[in-house]
Design a protein around this motif. Sequence first.
Motif, mmCIF file in Angstrom:
data_model
loop_
_atom_site.group_PDB
_atom_site.id
_atom_site.type_symbol
_atom_site.label_atom_id
_atom_site.label_comp_id
_atom_site.label_asym_id
_atom_site.label_seq_id
_atom_site.Cartn_x
_atom_site.Cartn_y
_atom_site.Cartn_z
ATOM 1 N N ILE A 192 -22.028 -23.585 -50.678
ATOM 2 C CA ILE A 192 -20.944 -22.980 -49.911
ATOM 3 C C ILE A 192 -19.708 -22.886 -50.799
ATOM 4 C CG2 ILE A 192 -19.600 -23.052 -47.782
ATOM 5 C CD1 ILE A 192 -22.610 -22.946 -47.307
ATOM 6 N N VAL A 193 -19.129 -21.684 -50.879
ATOM 7 C CA VAL A 193 -17.940 -21.474 -51.692
ATOM 8 C C VAL A 193 -16.974 -20.590 -50.910
ATOM 9 C CG1 VAL A 193 -18.914 -19.461 -52.882
ATOM 10 C CG2 VAL A 193 -17.108 -20.788 -53.994
ATOM 11 N N ALA A 194 -15.674 -20.830 -51.093
ATOM 12 C CA ALA A 194 -14.685 -20.086 -50.318
ATOM 13 C C ALA A 194 -13.454 -19.791 -51.158
ATOM 14 C CB ALA A 194 -14.289 -20.882 -49.068
ATOM 15 N N ALA A 195 -12.817 -18.656 -50.850
ATOM 16 C CA ALA A 195 -11.555 -18.270 -51.488
ATOM 17 C C ALA A 195 -10.819 -17.322 -50.562
ATOM 18 C CB ALA A 195 -11.802 -17.596 -52.836
ATOM 19 N N GLN A 196 -9.493 -17.272 -50.714
ATOM 20 C CA GLN A 196 -8.718 -16.361 -49.883
ATOM 21 C C GLN A 196 -8.889 -14.928 -50.360
ATOM 22 O OE1 GLN A 196 -4.416 -15.691 -50.627
ATOM 23 N NE2 GLN A 196 -4.454 -17.797 -51.402
ATOM 24 N N SER A 197 -8.326 -13.995 -49.601
ATOM 25 C CA SER A 197 -8.525 -12.576 -49.874
ATOM 26 C C SER A 197 -8.132 -12.188 -51.292
ATOM 27 C CB SER A 197 -7.721 -11.743 -48.876
ATOM 28 O OG SER A 197 -7.868 -10.367 -49.127
ATOM 29 N N VAL A 198 -7.004 -12.708 -51.790
ATOM 30 C CA VAL A 198 -6.545 -12.274 -53.111
ATOM 31 C C VAL A 198 -7.386 -12.840 -54.241
ATOM 32 C CG1 VAL A 198 -4.176 -11.860 -52.363
ATOM 33 C CG2 VAL A 198 -4.830 -14.128 -53.211
ATOM 34 N N GLY A 199 -8.256 -13.792 -53.950
ATOM 35 C CA GLY A 199 -9.163 -14.330 -54.965
ATOM 36 C C GLY A 199 -10.574 -13.808 -54.847
ATOM 37 N N ALA A 200 -10.809 -12.872 -53.923
ATOM 38 C CA ALA A 200 -12.172 -12.420 -53.654
ATOM 39 C C ALA A 200 -12.815 -11.751 -54.857
ATOM 40 C CB ALA A 200 -12.186 -11.481 -52.452
ATOM 41 N N ASN B 24 -12.324 -12.372 -58.022
ATOM 42 C CA ASN B 24 -12.742 -13.404 -58.967
ATOM 43 C C ASN B 24 -13.998 -14.105 -58.482
ATOM 44 O OD1 ASN B 24 -10.443 -12.869 -60.501
ATOM 45 N ND2 ASN B 24 -9.225 -14.395 -59.419
ATOM 46 N N LEU B 25 -14.067 -14.351 -57.175
ATOM 47 C CA LEU B 25 -15.242 -15.012 -56.632
ATOM 48 C C LEU B 25 -16.474 -14.132 -56.796
ATOM 49 C CD1 LEU B 25 -15.377 -17.104 -53.399
ATOM 50 C CD2 LEU B 25 -17.191 -15.499 -53.906
ATOM 51 N N ALA B 26 -16.337 -12.841 -56.519
ATOM 52 C CA ALA B 26 -17.466 -11.924 -56.657
ATOM 53 C C ALA B 26 -17.996 -11.924 -58.088
ATOM 54 C CB ALA B 26 -17.057 -10.514 -56.237
ATOM 55 N N ALA B 27 -17.094 -11.950 -59.074
ATOM 56 C CA ALA B 27 -17.533 -11.970 -60.474
ATOM 57 C C ALA B 27 -18.374 -13.198 -60.770
ATOM 58 C CB ALA B 27 -16.316 -11.912 -61.395
ATOM 59 N N GLY B 28 -18.014 -14.320 -60.156
ATOM 60 C CA GLY B 28 -18.771 -15.545 -60.396
ATOM 61 C C GLY B 28 -20.148 -15.542 -59.786
ATOM 62 N N LEU B 29 -20.394 -14.677 -58.797
ATOM 63 C CA LEU B 29 -21.696 -14.643 -58.131
ATOM 64 C C LEU B 29 -22.781 -13.974 -58.967
ATOM 65 C CD1 LEU B 29 -20.717 -13.776 -54.453
ATOM 66 C CD2 LEU B 29 -21.633 -15.951 -55.288
ATOM 67 N N GLN B 30 -22.396 -13.308 -60.053
ATOM 68 C CA GLN B 30 -23.405 -12.618 -60.857
ATOM 69 C C GLN B 30 -24.487 -13.567 -61.342
ATOM 70 O OE1 GLN B 30 -21.950 -10.113 -64.059
ATOM 71 N NE2 GLN B 30 -23.760 -10.526 -65.297
#
Length: 558
Positions: free
Chosen positions: A69-77, A79-85
């Motif tokens: 489970i990982v979470a981030a606010q809208s303005v960090g989305a 960056n989070l998407a890049a990490g999911l690769q």
Amino acid sequence: MSGMMTGGAWLAASLAASGQTHVFFVDAVLRRTLLALSEAGVAPVLAHTEKAAVYMADGHARVAGRPGIVAAQSVGAANLAAGLQDAYLARTPIVALTGRKVPAHQHRNAYQELDHAPLFAPVTRYRADVAEAADLPRALRQAFAAATATPPRPVHLDLFGLQAEVVEAGAVPGPPADLSAFRTPLHRPEPDPAAVAAAARALLAAPRVAIVAGDGASLSGCGAELLAVAEALAAPIATSLGARGIVPTRHRLHIGVAGAYAAPPANRILQEADLILMVGADTGDMLTNYWRTPAAGSRIVQIDADPLEFDRSYPAIVAVQADPRAGLRALAAELGKPVREMAYLQAAQAHVAAWRAAIAPRLASTASPIDPARLAAEITAALPADGILVADTGYSGIWTGTLVEIEPTQAYLRAAGSLGWSFPAALGAKCAAPHRKVVCWSGDGALYYHLAELETARRRGIAVTLVVNNNSGFGQGWPNLVRQAGNRPDAAAELLRFGPTDFTQVARSFGLDGIRVERPEDIAPALRRAMAADHTMVVDVATDIEARAPAPWAPEGR
């Protein structure tokens, strides 16, 4: 628990009821939920970047067998998407939660607001907007189901509110959901008996059979069944890097990692086979050394739970759709105990024995700067029977994948390609297995990505042994660049050299400890001391950038 709950309380109670032990995040998001999670005994782990938080969730999921489970606010989305690769490519189940500004604020130049759907589309199997708290029970259950379906992949829930506060503050009818049944592999489909019979006929008709077990086989946990089929066919077993350790790497049938990160024997042995049994293997460029081994036109039998893997790179003469464990078990029964010609297996074993003899002096090298091969040998000796080794991409994957011996009781996690993945992933793995020793092999170039997570390790009391293969540069590309620069190391150094950095001093600045190792004989005591510590320790090993990792064999002219 019944009646109405706030979205935040429901989400926290559901994650706790589902067996989650940690949630990884970057502020500011789901603050009500995170407070409630902490009260429920689920540890919120604040990371310093969204990518590091994802990598922690990735390592946690691979060890725990349930979604990270990982979470981030809208303005960090973004960056989070890049990490999911990396998690997507490695087939890791992750539930990513992000805030999403409400529709009235979208398309109006809201601060750092982008359309999230295109960002997450390539790196998730499923994504959904959650506009109100009442949608949470359906959306979260569907997310867990999609994340753990075959093959596992990340999923994404966009919760309305910059910090998901709209969903957190809304009302949800209780009780909380128990999603603990959603583990990997979630489904184990049985094979079609006719397909199994056809596969057995094809395999028995081929005098020289080799097996390639991929990441799908590792996810299935089919090591015993794999060995049973290999014994029946007198077939050598190669694995993908991600499946290393599915069978003991010193087993007489094991020939090493196949493909671009292989030691010399494996690809040569595969090239000499009449037929190759691919088990949960994706036939991508890394597993096949850019589709050179097996050669185009090779005869292939495939067992895979994912039908999209059939005929992707090689035509399959027989395709068996099944969970690899179930498919191999049925195949072993169909094969029985045939009499097999042993010459191919004996030749394969001779190749492996010759390779081991050739590399042995480097495993005992007394050179300084240190040969990373010696470091690999020392980690083999030091890793406990239930230890977890986490390796970065590039040369870290090659050194560990060819030279560190792994048993099935241990675990080997490797980056699917994201430089810097290993240290945050090791922290996540340790959170999932607090009583197991976790050793991380990172190059210095990789460690620079997420040095700040040393602070996270200290603050949260996460104890891993962080081994730095410190050669003050990007070693994998070094010799090629020197040649391209006209054999001028000074010119090449402008592009690939950095440091030198003493990472023990860096560790101390974060309130941790470290051991600098400059002589090979000091590696073993340093590892013992670091692994005995109750906090993260850096073992900074000064290695030789000129040392070359084992190179894969490839057919001439290809």
